[in-house]
Design a protein around this motif. Structure first.
Motif, PDB file in Angstrom:
ATOM      1  N   ALA A 206       0.804  -1.225   0.000  1.00  0.00           N
ATOM      2  CA  ALA A 206       0.000   0.000   0.000  1.00  0.00           C
ATOM      3  C   ALA A 206       0.833   1.270   0.000  1.00  0.00           C
ATOM      4  O   ALA A 206       0.293   2.359  -0.250  1.00  0.00           O
ATOM      5  N   ALA A 207       2.126   1.156   0.271  1.00  0.00           N
ATOM      6  CA  ALA A 207       2.977   2.333   0.491  1.00  0.00           C
ATOM      7  C   ALA A 207       2.849   3.421  -0.580  1.00  0.00           C
ATOM      8  O   ALA A 207       2.826   4.613  -0.240  1.00  0.00           O
ATOM      9  N   PRO A 208       2.754   3.080  -1.884  1.00  0.00           N
ATOM     10  CA  PRO A 208       2.656   4.152  -2.883  1.00  0.00           C
ATOM     11  C   PRO A 208       1.418   5.036  -2.722  1.00  0.00           C
ATOM     12  O   PRO A 208       1.429   6.188  -3.164  1.00  0.00           O
ATOM     13  N   LYS A 209       0.365   4.506  -2.091  1.00  0.00           N
ATOM     14  CA  LYS A 209      -0.870   5.267  -1.907  1.00  0.00           C
ATOM     15  C   LYS A 209      -1.258   5.403  -0.439  1.00  0.00           C
ATOM     16  O   LYS A 209      -2.364   5.835  -0.123  1.00  0.00           O
ATOM     17  N   LEU A 210      -0.339   5.051   0.442  1.00  0.00           N
ATOM     18  CA  LEU A 210      -0.629   5.065   1.873  1.00  0.00           C
ATOM     19  C   LEU A 210      -0.509   6.482   2.435  1.00  0.00           C
ATOM     20  O   LEU A 210       0.534   7.116   2.320  1.00  0.00           O
ATOM     21  N   GLY A 211      -1.589   6.947   3.042  1.00  0.00           N
ATOM     22  CA  GLY A 211      -1.567   8.272   3.652  1.00  0.00           C
ATOM     23  C   GLY A 211      -1.484   8.245   5.158  1.00  0.00           C
ATOM     24  O   GLY A 211      -1.031   9.204   5.782  1.00  0.00           O
ATOM     25  N   TYR A 212      -1.939   7.140   5.769  1.00  0.00           N
ATOM     26  CA  TYR A 212      -2.058   7.107   7.225  1.00  0.00           C
ATOM     27  C   TYR A 212      -1.930   5.676   7.702  1.00  0.00           C
ATOM     28  O   TYR A 212      -2.655   4.789   7.231  1.00  0.00           O
ATOM     29  N   LEU A 213      -1.002   5.446   8.609  1.00  0.00           N
ATOM     30  CA  LEU A 213      -0.793   4.132   9.197  1.00  0.00           C
ATOM     31  C   LEU A 213      -1.164   4.206  10.665  1.00  0.00           C
ATOM     32  O   LEU A 213      -0.448   4.789  11.477  1.00  0.00           O
ATOM     33  N   GLU A 214      -2.312   3.623  10.974  1.00  0.00           N
ATOM     34  CA  GLU A 214      -2.830   3.701  12.339  1.00  0.00           C
ATOM     35  C   GLU A 214      -2.420   2.452  13.102  1.00  0.00           C
ATOM     36  O   GLU A 214      -2.555   1.325  12.612  1.00  0.00           O
ATOM     37  N   LEU A 215      -1.940   2.660  14.313  1.00  0.00           N
ATOM     38  CA  LEU A 215      -1.450   1.578  15.154  1.00  0.00           C
ATOM     39  C   LEU A 215      -2.475   1.270  16.230  1.00  0.00           C
ATOM     40  O   LEU A 215      -2.773   2.102  17.088  1.00  0.00           O
ATOM     41  N   GLY A 216      -3.035   0.066  16.156  1.00  0.00           N
ATOM     42  CA  GLY A 216      -3.983  -0.398  17.152  1.00  0.00           C
ATOM     43  C   GLY A 216      -3.653  -1.840  17.499  1.00  0.00           C
ATOM     44  O   GLY A 216      -3.345  -2.640  16.622  1.00  0.00           O
ATOM     45  N   GLN A 217      -3.752  -2.168  18.767  1.00  0.00           N
ATOM     46  CA  GLN A 217      -3.359  -3.505  19.199  1.00  0.00           C
ATOM     47  C   GLN A 217      -4.527  -4.480  19.061  1.00  0.00           C
ATOM     48  O   GLN A 217      -5.685  -4.078  18.922  1.00  0.00           O
ATOM     49  N   SER A 218      -4.221  -5.762  19.083  1.00  0.00           N
ATOM     50  CA  SER A 218      -5.222  -6.804  18.849  1.00  0.00           C
ATOM     51  C   SER A 218      -6.388  -6.729  19.828  1.00  0.00           C
ATOM     52  O   SER A 218      -7.527  -7.004  19.456  1.00  0.00           O
ATOM     53  N   GLY A 219      -6.122  -6.346  21.057  1.00  0.00           N
ATOM     54  CA  GLY A 219      -7.177  -6.263  22.062  1.00  0.00           C
ATOM     55  C   GLY A 219      -7.688  -4.866  22.304  1.00  0.00           C
ATOM     56  O   GLY A 219      -8.416  -4.628  23.264  1.00  0.00           O
ATOM     57  N   ALA A 227      -1.020  -9.106  20.384  1.00  0.00           N
ATOM     58  CA  ALA A 227      -0.556 -10.071  19.394  1.00  0.00           C
ATOM     59  C   ALA A 227       0.238  -9.442  18.256  1.00  0.00           C
ATOM     60  O   ALA A 227       0.918 -10.144  17.516  1.00  0.00           O
ATOM     61  N   VAL A 228       0.162  -8.122  18.106  1.00  0.00           N
ATOM     62  CA  VAL A 228       0.811  -7.443  16.979  1.00  0.00           C
ATOM     63  C   VAL A 228       2.107  -6.791  17.442  1.00  0.00           C
ATOM     64  O   VAL A 228       2.108  -6.034  18.421  1.00  0.00           O
ATOM     65  N   ASP A 229       3.194  -7.061  16.734  1.00  0.00           N
ATOM     66  CA  ASP A 229       4.488  -6.438  17.040  1.00  0.00           C
ATOM     67  C   ASP A 229       4.519  -5.076  16.357  1.00  0.00           C
ATOM     68  O   ASP A 229       5.035  -4.924  15.253  1.00  0.00           O
ATOM     69  N   LEU A 230       3.968  -4.097  17.029  1.00  0.00           N
ATOM     70  CA  LEU A 230       3.832  -2.765  16.429  1.00  0.00           C
ATOM     71  C   LEU A 230       5.171  -2.066  16.278  1.00  0.00           C
ATOM     72  O   LEU A 230       5.381  -1.313  15.321  1.00  0.00           O
ATOM     73  N   GLU A 231       6.076  -2.292  17.194  1.00  0.00           N
ATOM     74  CA  GLU A 231       7.407  -1.699  17.066  1.00  0.00           C
ATOM     75  C   GLU A 231       8.075  -2.166  15.776  1.00  0.00           C
ATOM     76  O   GLU A 231       8.680  -1.364  15.042  1.00  0.00           O
ATOM     77  N   ALA A 232       7.950  -3.441  15.461  1.00  0.00           N
ATOM     78  CA  ALA A 232       8.548  -3.973  14.235  1.00  0.00           C
ATOM     79  C   ALA A 232       7.885  -3.396  12.996  1.00  0.00           C
ATOM     80  O   ALA A 232       8.557  -3.129  11.987  1.00  0.00           O
ATOM     81  N   LEU A 233       6.581  -3.165  13.052  1.00  0.00           N
ATOM     82  CA  LEU A 233       5.887  -2.602  11.891  1.00  0.00           C
ATOM     83  C   LEU A 233       6.276  -1.138  11.674  1.00  0.00           C
ATOM     84  O   LEU A 233       6.388  -0.681  10.532  1.00  0.00           O
ATOM     85  N   VAL A 234       6.452  -0.398  12.755  1.00  0.00           N
ATOM     86  CA  VAL A 234       6.938   0.989  12.629  1.00  0.00           C
ATOM     87  C   VAL A 234       8.329   0.982  11.992  1.00  0.00           C
ATOM     88  O   VAL A 234       8.618   1.758  11.072  1.00  0.00           O
ATOM     89  N   ARG A 235       9.187   0.120  12.476  1.00  0.00           N
ATOM     90  CA  ARG A 235      10.540   0.009  11.907  1.00  0.00           C
ATOM     91  C   ARG A 235      10.468  -0.333  10.419  1.00  0.00           C
ATOM     92  O   ARG A 235      11.169   0.266   9.605  1.00  0.00           O
ATOM     93  N   HIS A 236       9.607  -1.277  10.080  1.00  0.00           N
ATOM     94  CA  HIS A 236       9.465  -1.670   8.674  1.00  0.00           C
ATOM     95  C   HIS A 236       9.006  -0.498   7.815  1.00  0.00           C
ATOM     96  O   HIS A 236       9.532  -0.297   6.707  1.00  0.00           O
ATOM     97  N   ALA A 237       8.043   0.260   8.297  1.00  0.00           N
ATOM     98  CA  ALA A 237       7.539   1.398   7.515  1.00  0.00           C
ATOM     99  C   ALA A 237       8.658   2.383   7.198  1.00  0.00           C
ATOM    100  O   ALA A 237       8.790   2.865   6.064  1.00  0.00           O
ATOM    101  N   PHE A 238       9.473   2.674   8.194  1.00  0.00           N
ATOM    102  CA  PHE A 238      10.600   3.576   7.942  1.00  0.00           C
ATOM    103  C   PHE A 238      11.637   2.936   7.026  1.00  0.00           C
ATOM    104  O   PHE A 238      12.213   3.593   6.158  1.00  0.00           O
ATOM    105  N   ASP A 239      11.866   1.650   7.191  1.00  0.00           N
ATOM    106  CA  ASP A 239      12.899   0.985   6.395  1.00  0.00           C
ATOM    107  C   ASP A 239      12.540   0.899   4.916  1.00  0.00           C
ATOM    108  O   ASP A 239      13.435   0.829   4.065  1.00  0.00           O
ATOM    109  N   ILE A 240      11.253   0.913   4.582  1.00  0.00           N
ATOM    110  CA  ILE A 240      10.870   0.897   3.164  1.00  0.00           C
ATOM    111  C   ILE A 240      10.757   2.314   2.612  1.00  0.00           C
ATOM    112  O   ILE A 240      10.409   2.501   1.448  1.00  0.00           O
ATOM    113  N   GLY A 241      11.065   3.320   3.458  1.00  0.00           N
ATOM    114  CA  GLY A 241      11.080   4.690   2.986  1.00  0.00           C
ATOM    115  C   GLY A 241       9.762   5.420   3.092  1.00  0.00           C
ATOM    116  O   GLY A 241       9.622   6.526   2.570  1.00  0.00           O
TER     117      GLY A 241
END
Length: 307
Positions: A206-219, A227-241
């Motif tokens: 979705a990155a080419p058209k992604l405007g907003y990445l909302e972080l919400g936990q499984s519960g 259940a969601v490793d949100l820290e890793a997803l934040v890192r991934h978002a930055f790592d893909i630019g």
């Protein structure tokens, strides 16, 4: 893609309902002060009725705290852009434009929401023709929003809340159907945890058209637990630019109104302290940034500059 983030300039929004049920509560100024102190730059407002909102007052309260609002647009029975009935479709488009007018009046530059149809448990699969009708109408409003300095996004929800758009792949198809160069995707990790086999891969898609990445936990509770490793997803978002905006969302029956709790199926209280949740969420985001390639680069530059 090169960005200029550092831990102090991250663009993060906190949903007001993390802390309060009502955008017109006397406690709003204190809530805004609390999230600003943690580094949030924006606040997501709950759905507002444009005809019943004291726009000038709310705008002044937000401006006094140097907080930019993000509004929410939606549809209602009889006002649905996916409808085959031209009048109902026009009424749905009018609702979106009224929400856009409110966004501009509040001096916001982003409008989220579920603009493509009715929110709630679907009766079945949505007709592809209905999806195309919705996409075209939403795309038109997105282009008008862009002309007025507002980014319009649409949220990708789980199967229990819509059958229109459930995955990043479907969201990219929806953008293509819209014909708009301005429409942007809103991914929410809470919904992604239900629908996506690979959350990081979905963000990349979705990155080419992604405007907003909302972080919400499984519960729906604290971002550091679940259940969601949100820290890793934040890192991934930055790592893909990706260099867009993050959001924080959590819901607790102890905070929300009974009506909103029932609508969102919030049957319990996964947290009691909204300020504490906002603090915890910002720590998760900052750790994700710090462990990313860009975060490590920013830290090196900071050490060089300070040394």
């Amino acid at each position: 893609m090169t960005t200029d983030h550092d831990a102090g300039t991250l663009d993060v929004a906190c949903h007001l309902n993390v802390l309060l049920a009502d955008a017109f509560s006397d406690l709003v100024p204190a809530a805004l002060s609390a999230v600003v102190a943690e580094g949030y730059r924006r606040v997501v407002l709950p759905p507002l009725d444009p005809d019943a909102t004291d726009t000038a007052h709310l705008r002044d309260v937000l401006a006094a705290h140097d907080v930019s609002p993000i509004t929410i647009a939606g549809q209602a029975p009889g006002a649905d852009v996916s409808s085959a009935d031209p009048q109902e479709r026009a009424a749905g488009a009018a609702m979106l434009r009224a929400a856009l007018d409110l966004t501009v009046a509040l001096r916001g530059d982003q409008m989220n929401g579920v603009p493509y149809g009715l929110f709630g448990r679907p009766a079945g699969v949505t007709d592809p023709a209905a999806i195309e009708r919705a996409a075209v109408e939403v795309g038109r409003v997105a282009d008008e929003a862009a002309d007025r300095g507002v980014m319009m996004t649409f949220e990708v929800l789980n199967r229990y809340e819509t059958s229109v758009v459930n995955t990043a792949a479907q969201a990219m198809e929806f953008v293509a159907l819209s014909g708009s160069e301005n429409l942007r995707i809103h991914l929410d990790t809470f919904h992604m945890a239900v629908e996506e086999a690979d959350l990081a891969g979905a963000i990349t898609m979705a990155a080419p058209k992604l405007g907003y990445l909302e972080l919400g936990q499984s519960g729906r509770g604290m971002l550091s637990t679940g259940a969601v490793d949100l820290e890793a997803l934040v890192r991934h978002a930055f790592d893909i630019g990706w260099s867009g905006r993050f959001g924080v969302e959590a819901f607790s029956r102890s905070v929300l109104s009974p009506f909103a709790s029932d609508m969102l199926a919030i049957w319990r209280s996964p947290y009691l302290d909204g300020v504490g949740l906002a603090q915890d969420a910002m720590r998760v985001i900052r750790r994700g940034f710090a462990s990313s390639v860009e975060g490590r680069r920013a830290a090196r530059l900071s050490r060089v500059g300070g040394g």
